[in-house]
Design a protein around this motif. Structure first.
Motif, short mmCIF file in Angstrom:
data_model
loop_
_atom_site.label_atom_id
_atom_site.label_comp_id
_atom_site.label_asym_id
_atom_site.label_seq_id
_atom_site.Cartn_x
_atom_site.Cartn_y
_atom_site.Cartn_z
N GLN A 208 0.74 -1.17 -0.25
CA GLN A 208 -0.10 -0.08 -0.01
C GLN A 208 0.98 1.07 -0.28
N THR A 209 1.93 1.16 0.68
CA THR A 209 3.17 2.21 0.93
C THR A 209 3.61 2.52 -0.53
N ILE A 210 3.88 1.39 -1.35
CA ILE A 210 4.58 1.64 -2.78
C ILE A 210 3.34 2.11 -3.45
N THR A 211 2.10 1.70 -3.37
CA THR A 211 0.93 2.24 -4.18
C THR A 211 0.97 3.68 -4.08
N ALA A 212 1.03 4.26 -2.84
CA ALA A 212 1.01 5.49 -2.50
C ALA A 212 2.22 6.17 -3.13
N LEU A 213 3.46 5.81 -2.96
CA LEU A 213 4.37 6.49 -3.56
C LEU A 213 4.40 6.72 -4.95
N ARG A 214 3.74 5.59 -5.80
CA ARG A 214 3.62 5.71 -7.34
C ARG A 214 2.33 7.00 -7.29
N LYS A 215 1.57 7.01 -6.65
CA LYS A 215 0.42 8.31 -6.80
C LYS A 215 1.24 9.65 -6.87
N VAL A 216 1.99 9.66 -6.01
CA VAL A 216 2.73 11.06 -5.73
C VAL A 216 3.71 11.33 -6.93
N CYS A 217 4.23 10.29 -7.43
CA CYS A 217 5.30 10.37 -8.50
C CYS A 217 4.62 11.33 -9.74
N PRO A 218 5.73 12.36 -10.28
CA PRO A 218 5.04 12.98 -11.29
C PRO A 218 4.56 12.22 -12.45
N PRO A 219 3.27 12.77 -13.10
CA PRO A 219 2.96 12.08 -14.35
C PRO A 219 3.89 12.07 -15.59
N ALA A 220 3.61 11.49 -16.56
CA ALA A 220 4.42 11.71 -17.76
C ALA A 220 4.31 12.92 -18.30
N MET A 221 5.15 13.43 -18.83
CA MET A 221 5.30 14.83 -19.49
C MET A 221 6.16 14.65 -20.80
N HIS B 264 18.03 17.59 -30.33
CA HIS B 264 18.64 16.66 -30.81
C HIS B 264 17.89 15.57 -31.46
N PHE B 265 16.69 15.70 -31.11
CA PHE B 265 15.68 14.60 -31.65
C PHE B 265 14.49 15.69 -32.27
N GLN B 266 14.01 14.70 -33.13
CA GLN B 266 12.78 15.37 -33.91
C GLN B 266 11.35 15.26 -33.08
N GLY B 267 10.73 15.98 -32.90
CA GLY B 267 9.34 15.67 -32.06
C GLY B 267 9.87 15.72 -30.70
N SER B 268 8.72 15.12 -29.94
CA SER B 268 8.91 15.19 -28.53
C SER B 268 9.27 13.60 -27.98
N ILE B 269 9.77 13.70 -26.76
CA ILE B 269 10.00 12.68 -26.03
C ILE B 269 8.95 12.57 -24.74
N GLU B 270 8.47 11.24 -24.41
CA GLU B 270 7.57 11.30 -23.17
C GLU B 270 8.26 10.87 -22.06
N LEU B 271 8.58 11.48 -21.19
CA LEU B 271 9.33 11.34 -19.94
C LEU B 271 8.50 10.47 -19.06
N ILE B 272 8.94 9.63 -18.20
CA ILE B 272 8.18 8.82 -17.19
C ILE B 272 9.15 8.76 -16.15
N SER B 273 8.48 8.87 -14.83
CA SER B 273 9.06 9.19 -13.73
C SER B 273 9.88 7.91 -13.15
N HIS B 274 9.21 6.52 -13.21
CA HIS B 274 9.67 5.55 -12.35
C HIS B 274 9.27 4.27 -13.19
N TRP B 275 10.03 3.40 -12.82
CA TRP B 275 9.63 1.72 -13.49
C TRP B 275 9.28 1.13 -12.46
N TYR B 276 8.00 0.39 -12.36
CA TYR B 276 7.46 -0.45 -11.52
C TYR B 276 7.28 -1.77 -12.01
#
Length: 449
Positions: A110-123, A129-141
């Motif tokens: 449950q604490t890990i689930t709560a931690l993932r809720k607080v992590c910033p969303p993808a942006m 250096h690249f064409q277009g945009s890259i989707e950044l993610i905050s964590h791997w689970y």
């Protein structure tokens, strides 16, 4: 470099915001008296399972892990040049993983689930250096359930199960994992349920954990005590890497505000189906569960079944006591009693390793647990002595006014049968001949052969 990207974790570090974002307070239950008792108990259990009121440890752990992720993110995005160089030439950095451990059912997942809720969303992130945009993610689970090796973990989670990756070795997979982690701005890796790794051998677990640590991200792995005891038997080079950063989730103290808040939320969610005083329920629930919230949910469910079997709509204290002694809770009650015994005798032999913390606990924490266990034992002894001193009328009176629960009160003594009257010798002789006459045979006995 985009300032918004470098500071995307900064808004996640305030404790009040974390508490507001992760707290889960389900809707109160509907009236359950018109529903089948077993179905109603299931509804109560589902509602109680959804409760999440973070305690002080969980809040501090979430903020610490987000702080580590923030530092890694800021280092990755120092400049556009450094960001691009880490994609094409990912550095080999090994970070010791954080081991989140505790008793089964204490609330780690449950604490890990709560931690993932607080992590910033993808942006989206734009880089010249690249064409277009890259989707950044905050964590791997990833849940470690079913994983058999570090290579499988990288293939299934990091690389998306690429067929081409199966022909490469772990070293090449690690390089690709580091490159992708830097490309997508991954700043935290979470490995949950490591005790369920296929085979559950310490060698396989060590392989998977060291593989994750070699990616270079801040890593959290979640495990019960049983697996940590296995890792403690590994060589020192493995223990120094895997067990140098333990975070031990302990049960809430029965007199702490965190435990009282949780019990209060259980009462609110049950919406009148618990008719027990707050102080009494707080003490009895902790005594019967050792502060393990998964067991608290099961105990309240069984107590509700007991109350419906007795023809009532609401749980009282006697129902909780009966649920503790029920067959459905018997395996858990033995664990609770073993935990209480370990609190009183910390130097007892090393049995039940799944219930024994593999790390040395702070002295103040040990003293708090021992004091509560001793106080609870003294209260039980005093209650037993007081009950044994009552006569039949006093016990019935105490039970009538509610100071003695029906299941604790002893049943009144049955009236003894009157003593057998003494008889004279003549009466005994007369009775003997009457019995002999009644046993006279009507046929002659056969002669022996």
């Amino acid at each position: 470099m985009n300032v918004q990207v470098r500071t995307r974790f900064d808004d996640c570090l305030d404790l009040d915001q974390i508490r507001a974002q992760v707290t889960v307070r389900p809707q109160p239950l509907i009236e359950l008296s018109g529903i089948d008792p077993l179905i109603a108990a299931e509804l109560m259990e589902e509602s109680l399972k959804n409760i999440y009121v973070p305690n002080k440890f969980s809040l501090n752990f979430i903020r610490e892990m987000l702080g580590r992720a923030s530092l890694h993110n800021a280092d990755l995005f120092k400049s556009e040049t450094e960001y691009v160089s880490k994609i094409y030439n990912p550095p080999e950095v090994e970070k010791f993983p954080v081991c989140l451990t505790g008793l089964a059912g204490i609330g780690k997942s449950q604490t890990i689930t709560a931690l993932r809720k607080v992590c910033p969303p993808a942006m989206d992130f734009n880089c010249s250096h690249f064409q277009g945009s890259i989707e950044l993610i905050s964590h791997w689970y990833v849940s470690a359930r079913g994983k058999s090796s570090g290579k499988q973990l990288l293939l299934d989670v990091v690389l998306g199960d690429l067929e081409a990756g199966k022909k490469t070795n772990v070293a090449k997979l690690l390089v690709e994992s580091r490159r992708r982690a830097n490309l997508y701005g991954v700043s935290l890796a979470i490995l949950d349920e490591t005790q369920h790794i296929t085979g559950s051998g310490a060698t396989k677990v060590t392989d998977i954990l060291l593989t994750m640590a070699a990616i270079g991200l801040p890593v959290i792995f979640v495990s019960n005590y049983s697996l940590v005891h296995k890792l403690n038997r590994r060589n020192s080079e493995d223990k120094q890497r895997l067990l140098s950063e333990p975070r031990i989730m302990l049960p809430d103290h029965p007199e702490s505000q965190d435990w009282k808040d949780y019990v209060s939320e259980c009462i609110r969610v049950c919406n009148g189906h618990i008719q027990v005083g707050m102080d009494d329920l707080t003490t009895e629930l902790h005594r019967s569960t050792f502060g393990i919230k998964r067991l608290a949910v099961q105990l309240l469910k069984l107590a509700y079944i007991e109350c419906r079997s007795a023809g009532r709509k609401s749980i009282n204290l006697a129902d909780v006591s009966k649920a503790f002694r029920s067959s459905a809770y018997s395996s858990n009650s033995r664990d609770v009693q073993q935990l209480q015994l370990q609190s009183l005798q910390p130097c007892s032999p090393g049995t039940h390793l799944d219930l024994r913390c593999p790390f040395d606990l702070p002295i103040d924490r040990n003293s708090n647990v021992v004091s509560f266990a001793r106080e609870d034992r003294d209260n039980r002894v005093n209650a037993a002595v007081f009950d044994s001193a009552l006569n039949e009328k006093e016990r019935l009176a105490m039970k009538h006014i509610g100071l003695l629960s029906g299941d604790v009160a002893r049943s009144s003594k049955q009236n003894r049968p009157p003593p057998v009257p003494k008889v004279s010798d003549e009466e005994m002789t007369k009775s003997f001949f009457e019995i002999v006459d009644s046993l006279k045979q009507t046929t002659k006995p056969r002669k022996p052969r």
